[in-house]
Design a protein around this motif. Structure first.
Motif, PDB file in Angstrom:
ATOM      1  N   ASP A 197     -51.673 -15.761   5.769  1.00 53.98           N
ATOM      2  CA  ASP A 197     -50.269 -16.163   5.620  1.00 53.98           C
ATOM      3  C   ASP A 197     -49.956 -17.675   4.922  1.00 53.98           C
ATOM      4  N   HIS A 198     -51.080 -17.980   4.304  1.00 49.95           N
ATOM      5  CA  HIS A 198     -51.239 -19.297   3.614  1.00 49.95           C
ATOM      6  C   HIS A 198     -52.435 -18.935   2.304  1.00 49.95           C
ATOM      7  N   PRO A 199     -52.118 -19.812   1.611  1.00 51.24           N
ATOM      8  CA  PRO A 199     -53.043 -20.002   0.267  1.00 51.24           C
ATOM      9  C   PRO A 199     -54.660 -20.163   0.544  1.00 51.24           C
ATOM     10  N   VAL A 200     -55.639 -19.580   0.328  1.00 54.64           N
ATOM     11  CA  VAL A 200     -57.036 -19.584   0.499  1.00 54.64           C
ATOM     12  C   VAL A 200     -57.844 -19.917  -0.837  1.00 54.64           C
ATOM     13  N   GLU A 201     -58.405 -20.983  -0.892  1.00 53.80           N
ATOM     14  CA  GLU A 201     -58.999 -21.298  -2.488  1.00 53.80           C
ATOM     15  C   GLU A 201     -60.512 -20.586  -2.021  1.00 53.80           C
ATOM     16  N   LEU A 250     -55.364  -5.800  -4.956  1.00 56.73           N
ATOM     17  CA  LEU A 250     -55.568  -5.747  -3.649  1.00 56.73           C
ATOM     18  C   LEU A 250     -54.534  -5.073  -2.798  1.00 56.73           C
ATOM     19  N   GLY A 251     -55.011  -4.473  -1.679  1.00 57.94           N
ATOM     20  CA  GLY A 251     -54.078  -3.876  -0.780  1.00 57.94           C
ATOM     21  C   GLY A 251     -54.694  -2.863   0.256  1.00 57.94           C
ATOM     22  N   ASN A 292     -59.248 -16.393  -8.966  1.00 60.10           N
ATOM     23  CA  ASN A 292     -59.056 -17.618 -10.050  1.00 60.10           C
ATOM     24  C   ASN A 292     -58.831 -17.328 -11.563  1.00 60.10           C
ATOM     25  N   ARG A 293     -58.731 -16.174 -11.979  1.00 54.77           N
ATOM     26  CA  ARG A 293     -58.774 -15.998 -13.431  1.00 54.77           C
ATOM     27  C   ARG A 293     -57.789 -14.929 -13.594  1.00 54.77           C
ATOM     28  N   ASP A 297     -51.946 -11.719  -7.720  1.00 53.58           N
ATOM     29  CA  ASP A 297     -51.147 -12.033  -6.512  1.00 53.58           C
ATOM     30  C   ASP A 297     -52.253 -11.942  -5.296  1.00 53.58           C
ATOM     31  N   ALA A 298     -53.155 -12.764  -5.566  1.00 55.39           N
ATOM     32  CA  ALA A 298     -54.316 -12.847  -4.364  1.00 55.39           C
ATOM     33  C   ALA A 298     -54.472 -14.059  -3.998  1.00 55.39           C
TER      34      ALA A 298
END
Ligand code: FAD
Length: 614
Positions: A197-201, A250-251, A292-293, A297-298
């Motif tokens: 539920d949060h952005p991940v690098e 993704l899904g 990254n490229r 929606d990831a």
């Protein structure tokens, strides 16, 4: 180093789904089994180490039953979120529960002792190295089975085998090459990720490849009529092949990155380590691309797992008493010695694998196959080594036929048939070839009794049940005893429908010796899904885990609670039953049997395909 010796009836090398199902089937038929498996867990390509989805024949009415569906029903019941480690445990437990199975895990078979006899070679023992105990294990057995995928016993035993794609001139296959080659379908390391539920690098390792744009590895998916001499199906309609692209949306069930594939144009055994290194560079590069490229929606997705053990699609195949071809598949496999069936399209992967994008070739072409088509017994053994079977992706089929028979539910059925055949060999002193000559009907009868579907064959109903008076209408009695245990192609259901709380009773008129009570419930052939995930209509396995992931539910038509009475006395009762097949040795005398169905897993009616006693 320590040396340990084991004696058994059947030694199975390789504990993928084919070896596991073979071992369970043989053990349940009462023979002693050793499974030597070189990994810590069972399941092969379906295990947590590789994580391929179990697939089988197309069409919900063709869904595989037998041991593979028992494994799936247990997994859904115990592992509704489809955790791969729990699934490993389900497979391990199924083998452990069989008192006739001895598991030797982490043990890699690397030697085999044979003796020459007038009518061929005979394997006396196999030996493997166990990683965890630093011990050599030698297994002496009456019969051996190679379920290693790579056919380790082929080169050690003197059996006939081959690798690669056949020339068209060999078997007249439209998919055959101008000239035979040694190319195969490749191996893959898969990726799994989960949504948070949060952005991940994601910081890619410096050794990962870089794919700036989708076009760097992808191309459009195409459907093309196949022109080059397709027969049978082609005589009536145009054969259309579908070319697969490289989906990376993704899904929950969008993709499992099966197309991160290499090694088909190399030696699929000797070059595995080198290929694994290359696959890791690609896998991390693809994840970098997704994260990254470009917009995928990831942002909130994180990498959860990357396979370090390449899953193999194809290596050595045995040449058995019969070689099944593309033409047999297309003709529906109408074999008198049918022991299993397939129904996945001929899914022929490009040997260049992931690198095929460089030449604008698709990673795979799907050629249509009828579903179901029969698989004959004679592809499970050869004549050179007279006490050895094989089952799984190494059976005696051409490359083209393998591109369909290789899917795991099909391999599991083949394994179950092989294990059952081996039990006949042990008990009746037959060779594998002898079973073909003398015991094929017995083998088919046993498989049908085990709940396996053999297209074109009906299960024989025990005479004791046929002679009994039932509490059902004539129509329902006919359905119950028609020997068919699944809907037909027109969705004629073939089951007796009873209200919850209803019962089936048999009156034999006088006291009789009662053997095994057998019931076959509906595993919900017509289900849309066991969850809201769209691909969970067949075998439930996940790849990505989105926040919208919905846990599985036991098939609603299975019967959860039921009880059995003999002459008015309750002899057994079950809570939380979740299998389609039920078999109980009653081993008693009685005049009347009543089975009362008290609760389903959600369906309003109870569906019973078969209920009888012998
Ligand atoms: C990436 C990939 C994608 C695929 N996609 C699908 C799919 O979507 N659905 C599907 O159903 N099928 C799919 N397949 C095909 C399917 O996975 C295989 O054909 C199937 O696993 C074959 O089953 P098996 O039991 O013969 O062999 P395996 O699953 O390969 O099992 C063989 C086992 O034997 C063990 N073994 C090997 N050598 C030895 C030895 N010397 N001693 C002891 N043990 C040994 C191995 O470790 C392994 O565990 C895919 C395969 C791959 C690789």
């Amino acid at each position: 180093m320590e040396r340990r010796v084991h004696d058994t009836d059947l030694c199975i090398v390789g504990g993928g789904l084919s070896g596991l199902c073979a071992g369970i089937a043989a053990a349940r038929e009462g023979i002693r089994v050793v499974i030597m498996q070189d990994r810590p867990m069972l399941g092969g390509n379906a295990s947590s180490e590789i994580r391929m989805w179990v697939r089988g024949a197309k069409g919900p009415e063709n869904r595989e039953t037998g041991i593979i569906s028992e494994l799936e029903e247990e997994n859904i019941y115990r592992n509704p979120t489809l955790c791969y480690s729990v699934w490993d445990g389900v497979m391990w437990e199924k083998a452990k529960k069989e008192k006739n199975i001895e598991l030797i895990l982490n043990c890699s078979c690397c030697d085999c002792e044979t003796v020459k006899e007038p009518d061929g070679e005979r394997i006396v023992s196999v030996t493997g190295w166990q990683l965890t105990t630093y011990a050599w294990h030698t297994v002496r057995a009456k019969y051996f089975a190679d379920c290693s995928g790579d056919s380790v016993l082929a080169t050690l035993s003197g059996a006939r085998w081959r690798v690669g794609r056949e020339a068209r001139s060999e078997y007249g296959e439209a998919m055959g090459r101008e000239e035979a080659d040694r190319k195969t379908m490749g191996m893959s390391c898969l990726i799994q990720a989960r949504q948070t539920d949060h952005p991940v690098e994601f910081i890619p390792p410096e050794w990962a490849y870089v794919y700036e744009k989708d076009e760097d590895f992808n191309f459009a998916c195409v459907r093309t009529p196949v022109a080059d001499g397709s027969r049978s199906i082609a005589d009536q309609q145009i054969k259309v092949a579908t070319s697969m692209s490289r989906p990376h949306k993704l899904g929950t069930s969008e993709t499992n990155f099966w197309w991160i594939e290499m090694g088909g144009d190399r030696d699929s055994i000797r070059d595995t380590e080198e290929m694994r290194d290359e696959l890791l560079r690609i896998a991390y590069g693809i994840w970098d691309h997704v994260k990254n490229r470009g917009d995928h929606d990831a942002d909130n997705w994180e990498l959860e797992w990357v396979g370090f053990l390449p899953g193999k699609r194809e290596s050595r195949r045995y040449i058995g008493e019969y070689v099944m071809t593309e033409n047999d598949v297309e003709a529906g496999g109408k074999f008198d010695d049918i022991i299993a069936y397939g129904g996945w399209p001929m899914d022929d992967h490009n040997p260049a694998g992931f690198k095929s994008y460089e030449y604008s070739f698709p990673p795979s072409i799907l050629y249509p196959a009828p579903s179901p088509y029969g698989i004959p017994y004679r592809v499970l053994y050869g004549r050179e080594v007279k006490n050895m079977f094989f089952a799984g992706r190494n059976i005696s089929v051409t490359h083209a036929a393998l591109s369909s028979t290789r899917v795991m539910a099909t391999c599991a059925l083949i394994g179950q048939a092989m294990g059952t055949a081996a039990s006949i060999c042990v008990k009746e002193g037959q060779t594998p070839h002898g079973v073909y000559l003398n015991r094929i009907r017995e083998l088919q009868g046993k498989l049908l009794d085990q709940g396996c579907f053999l297209p074109g064959k009906k299960r024989e109903i025990p005479a004791l049940s046929l002679g009994a008076k039932l509490n059902l209408s004539d129509g329902d009695r006919e359905i119950l005893f028609n020997g068919e245990e699944r809907p037909d192609h027109d969705w004629k259901q073939n089951y007796v429908s009873l209200p919850v709380g209803g019962e089936i009773s048999f009156d034999f008129g006088e006291k009789k010796k009662l053997g095994t009570l057998r019931i076959l419930f509906d595993p919900d052939f017509s289900r849309k899904s066991v969850s809201e995930n769209k691909k969970m209509r067949v075998f439930a396995q996940r790849a990505m885990r989105g926040l919208d992931f919905v846990p599985m539910k036991v098939a609603r038509t299975l019967v959860k609670r039921f009880e059995i009475e003999v002459d008015g006395r309750k002899v057994a009762g079950y809570e939380n039953w979740h299998n389609s097949l039920f078999r109980l040795p009653l081993d008693t005398e009685g005049r009347r049997i009543t089975v009362r169905f008290l609760e389903t897993w959600g369906a309003d009616d109870v569906h019973v395909f078969s209920c009888d006693v012998n």
